[in-house]
Design a protein around this motif. Structure first.
Motif, PDB file in Angstrom:
ATOM      1  N   HIS A  10       0.924  -1.075  -0.032  1.00 11.12           N
ATOM      2  CA  HIS A  10      -0.183   0.116   0.114  1.00 11.12           C
ATOM      3  C   HIS A  10       0.977   1.261  -0.084  1.00 11.12           C
ATOM      4  CE1 HIS A  10      -3.517  -2.563   1.951  1.00 11.12           C
ATOM      5  NE2 HIS A  10      -3.228  -2.695   0.579  1.00 11.12           N
ATOM      6  N   ARG A  11       0.646   2.137  -0.960  1.00 11.41           N
ATOM      7  CA  ARG A  11       1.545   3.378  -1.177  1.00 11.41           C
ATOM      8  C   ARG A  11       0.505   4.579  -0.789  1.00 11.41           C
ATOM      9  NH1 ARG A  11       5.912   4.598  -4.036  1.00 11.41           N
ATOM     10  NH2 ARG A  11       5.848   2.340  -4.810  1.00 11.41           N
ATOM     11  N   ARG A  12       0.891   5.231   0.002  1.00 11.79           N
ATOM     12  CA  ARG A  12       0.131   6.710   0.527  1.00 11.79           C
ATOM     13  C   ARG A  12       0.052   7.562  -1.013  1.00 11.79           C
ATOM     14  NH1 ARG A  12       1.425   8.945   6.227  1.00 11.79           N
ATOM     15  NH2 ARG A  12       1.001  10.919   5.070  1.00 11.79           N
ATOM     16  N   LEU A  13      -0.850   8.368  -0.939  1.00 15.19           N
ATOM     17  CA  LEU A  13      -1.259   9.084  -2.150  1.00 15.19           C
ATOM     18  C   LEU A  13      -0.471  10.505  -2.046  1.00 15.19           C
ATOM     19  CD1 LEU A  13      -4.912   8.337  -3.124  1.00 15.19           C
ATOM     20  CD2 LEU A  13      -2.872   7.533  -3.894  1.00 15.19           C
ATOM     21  N   ASP A  14      -0.307  10.874  -0.795  1.00  7.23           N
ATOM     22  CA  ASP A  14       0.364  12.239  -0.725  1.00  7.23           C
ATOM     23  C   ASP A  14       1.679  12.315  -0.914  1.00  7.23           C
ATOM     24  OD1 ASP A  14       0.836  10.906   1.689  1.00  7.23           O
ATOM     25  OD2 ASP A  14       0.240  12.467   3.058  1.00  7.23           O
ATOM     26  N   ASN A  15       2.525  11.269  -0.672  1.00 11.87           N
ATOM     27  CA  ASN A  15       4.075  11.365  -0.551  1.00 11.87           C
ATOM     28  C   ASN A  15       4.659  10.069  -1.359  1.00 11.87           C
ATOM     29  OD1 ASN A  15       3.847   9.402   1.374  1.00 11.87           O
ATOM     30  ND2 ASN A  15       4.593  10.821   3.073  1.00 11.87           N
ATOM     31  N   ASP A  16       3.748   9.173  -1.706  1.00  9.10           N
ATOM     32  CA  ASP A  16       4.154   7.800  -2.557  1.00  9.10           C
ATOM     33  C   ASP A  16       5.052   7.041  -1.623  1.00  9.10           C
ATOM     34  OD1 ASP A  16       2.858   8.502  -4.992  1.00  9.10           O
ATOM     35  OD2 ASP A  16       4.797   9.573  -5.687  1.00  9.10           O
ATOM     36  N   GLN A  17       4.879   7.038  -0.349  1.00 12.74           N
ATOM     37  CA  GLN A  17       5.601   6.327   0.733  1.00 12.74           C
ATOM     38  C   GLN A  17       4.822   5.001   0.522  1.00 12.74           C
ATOM     39  OE1 GLN A  17       6.008   7.883   4.633  1.00 12.74           O
ATOM     40  NE2 GLN A  17       7.875   6.827   5.020  1.00 12.74           N
ATOM     41  N   ILE A  18       5.681   3.908   0.795  1.00  5.83           N
ATOM     42  CA  ILE A  18       5.142   2.470   1.095  1.00  5.83           C
ATOM     43  C   ILE A  18       4.984   2.602   2.634  1.00  5.83           C
ATOM     44  CG2 ILE A  18       5.356  -0.228   1.185  1.00  5.83           C
ATOM     45  CD1 ILE A  18       5.159   1.349  -1.660  1.00  5.83           C
ATOM     46  N   PHE A  19       3.550   2.126   3.099  1.00  5.38           N
ATOM     47  CA  PHE A  19       3.392   2.008   4.488  1.00  5.38           C
ATOM     48  C   PHE A  19       2.746   0.623   4.933  1.00  5.38           C
ATOM     49  CE2 PHE A  19      -0.907   3.106   2.993  1.00  5.38           C
ATOM     50  CZ  PHE A  19      -1.747   2.831   3.610  1.00  5.38           C
ATOM     51  N   TYR A  20       2.559   0.020   3.990  1.00  7.64           N
ATOM     52  CA  TYR A  20       2.036  -1.721   4.309  1.00  7.64           C
ATOM     53  C   TYR A  20       2.393  -2.546   3.359  1.00  7.64           C
ATOM     54  CZ  TYR A  20      -0.929  -5.265   5.884  1.00  7.64           C
ATOM     55  OH  TYR A  20      -1.578  -6.507   6.534  1.00  7.64           O
ATOM     56  N   ASN A  44      -5.272   5.264  10.349  1.00  8.93           N
ATOM     57  CA  ASN A  44      -4.934   6.782  10.255  1.00  8.93           C
ATOM     58  C   ASN A  44      -4.077   7.444   8.899  1.00  8.93           C
ATOM     59  OD1 ASN A  44      -5.605   7.120  12.982  1.00  8.93           O
ATOM     60  ND2 ASN A  44      -3.766   6.859  14.039  1.00  8.93           N
ATOM     61  N   VAL A  45      -3.232   6.526   8.584  1.00  8.45           N
ATOM     62  CA  VAL A  45      -2.553   6.941   7.362  1.00  8.45           C
ATOM     63  C   VAL A  45      -3.647   6.943   5.976  1.00  8.45           C
ATOM     64  CG1 VAL A  45      -1.079   6.168   5.331  1.00  8.45           C
ATOM     65  CG2 VAL A  45      -0.436   6.184   7.687  1.00  8.45           C
ATOM     66  N   VAL A  46      -4.643   5.997   5.636  1.00 10.34           N
ATOM     67  CA  VAL A  46      -5.262   5.854   4.941  1.00 10.34           C
ATOM     68  C   VAL A  46      -6.516   7.241   5.045  1.00 10.34           C
ATOM     69  CG1 VAL A  46      -7.564   4.791   3.860  1.00 10.34           C
ATOM     70  CG2 VAL A  46      -5.476   3.534   4.580  1.00 10.34           C
ATOM     71  N   ASN A  47      -7.009   7.413   6.241  1.00  8.13           N
ATOM     72  CA  ASN A  47      -7.932   8.590   6.321  1.00  8.13           C
ATOM     73  C   ASN A  47      -7.297   9.990   5.889  1.00  8.13           C
ATOM     74  OD1 ASN A  47     -10.009   7.060   7.368  1.00  8.13           O
ATOM     75  ND2 ASN A  47      -9.426   7.091   9.572  1.00  8.13           N
ATOM     76  N   LYS A  48      -6.046  10.089   6.254  1.00  8.28           N
ATOM     77  CA  LYS A  48      -5.124  11.332   6.147  1.00  8.28           C
ATOM     78  C   LYS A  48      -4.919  11.430   4.650  1.00  8.28           C
ATOM     79  CE  LYS A  48      -1.012  13.910   7.296  1.00  8.28           C
ATOM     80  NZ  LYS A  48       0.041  13.983   7.994  1.00  8.28           N
ATOM     81  N   ALA A  49      -4.244  10.186   4.093  1.00  2.13           N
ATOM     82  CA  ALA A  49      -3.594  10.664   2.680  1.00  2.13           C
ATOM     83  C   ALA A  49      -4.270   9.492   1.567  1.00  2.13           C
ATOM     84  CB  ALA A  49      -2.272  10.034   2.789  1.00  2.13           C
ATOM     85  N   GLY A  50      -5.056   8.731   1.995  1.00  2.00           N
ATOM     86  CA  GLY A  50      -5.539   7.885   0.923  1.00  2.00           C
ATOM     87  C   GLY A  50      -4.456   6.926   0.584  1.00  2.00           C
ATOM     88  N   TYR A  51      -4.604   5.788  -0.201  1.00  2.00           N
ATOM     89  CA  TYR A  51      -3.715   4.844  -0.594  1.00  2.00           C
ATOM     90  C   TYR A  51      -4.100   4.184  -2.069  1.00  2.00           C
ATOM     91  CZ  TYR A  51      -6.957   0.785   0.805  1.00  2.00           C
ATOM     92  OH  TYR A  51      -7.691   0.169   0.767  1.00  2.00           O
ATOM     93  N   ASP A  52      -2.923   3.673  -2.695  1.00  2.00           N
ATOM     94  CA  ASP A  52      -3.032   2.771  -3.830  1.00  2.00           C
ATOM     95  C   ASP A  52      -2.488   1.219  -3.319  1.00  2.00           C
ATOM     96  OD1 ASP A  52      -3.990   3.879  -6.135  1.00  2.00           O
ATOM     97  OD2 ASP A  52      -2.071   4.623  -6.821  1.00  2.00           O
TER      98      ASP A  52
END
Length: 82
Positions: A10-20, A44-52
């Motif tokens: 799973h990659r954050r949409l706001d900064n492209d960081q892998i978080f899972y 928390n990450v998903v609610n703040k940044a969304g994810y791919d």
């Protein structure tokens, strides 16, 4: 051994960081898209940044999938372990 496993991240949409990073075995990648039974940090990450969702590799046996999952977690690190 059956080659039905896949590894995803799973990659954050706001900064492209892998978080899972995880693994699954369903044909439709169901596990990669499930949003329930996740940690507070994940939510928390998903609610703040969304994810791919990105499928890293598929058609693996269970041992290969576990090894790749462990390697990717080592590569990206674990926030809870800093």
């Amino acid at each position: 051994m059956e080659n039905k496993y896949y590894v995803y991240r799973h990659r954050r949409l706001d900064n492209d960081q892998i978080f899972y990073v995880g693994l699954g075995s369903s044909k439709n990648y169901k596990r990669a898209f499930v949003k329930y039974q996740k940690s507070k940090l994940w939510n928390n990450v998903v609610n703040k940044a969304g994810y791919d969702v990105e499928i890293v590799m598929e058609s693996l046996n269970k041992e290969e999938a576990c090894e790749l999952e462990e390697f990717l977690i080592f590569l990206y690190g674990r926030r809870d372990l800093e």
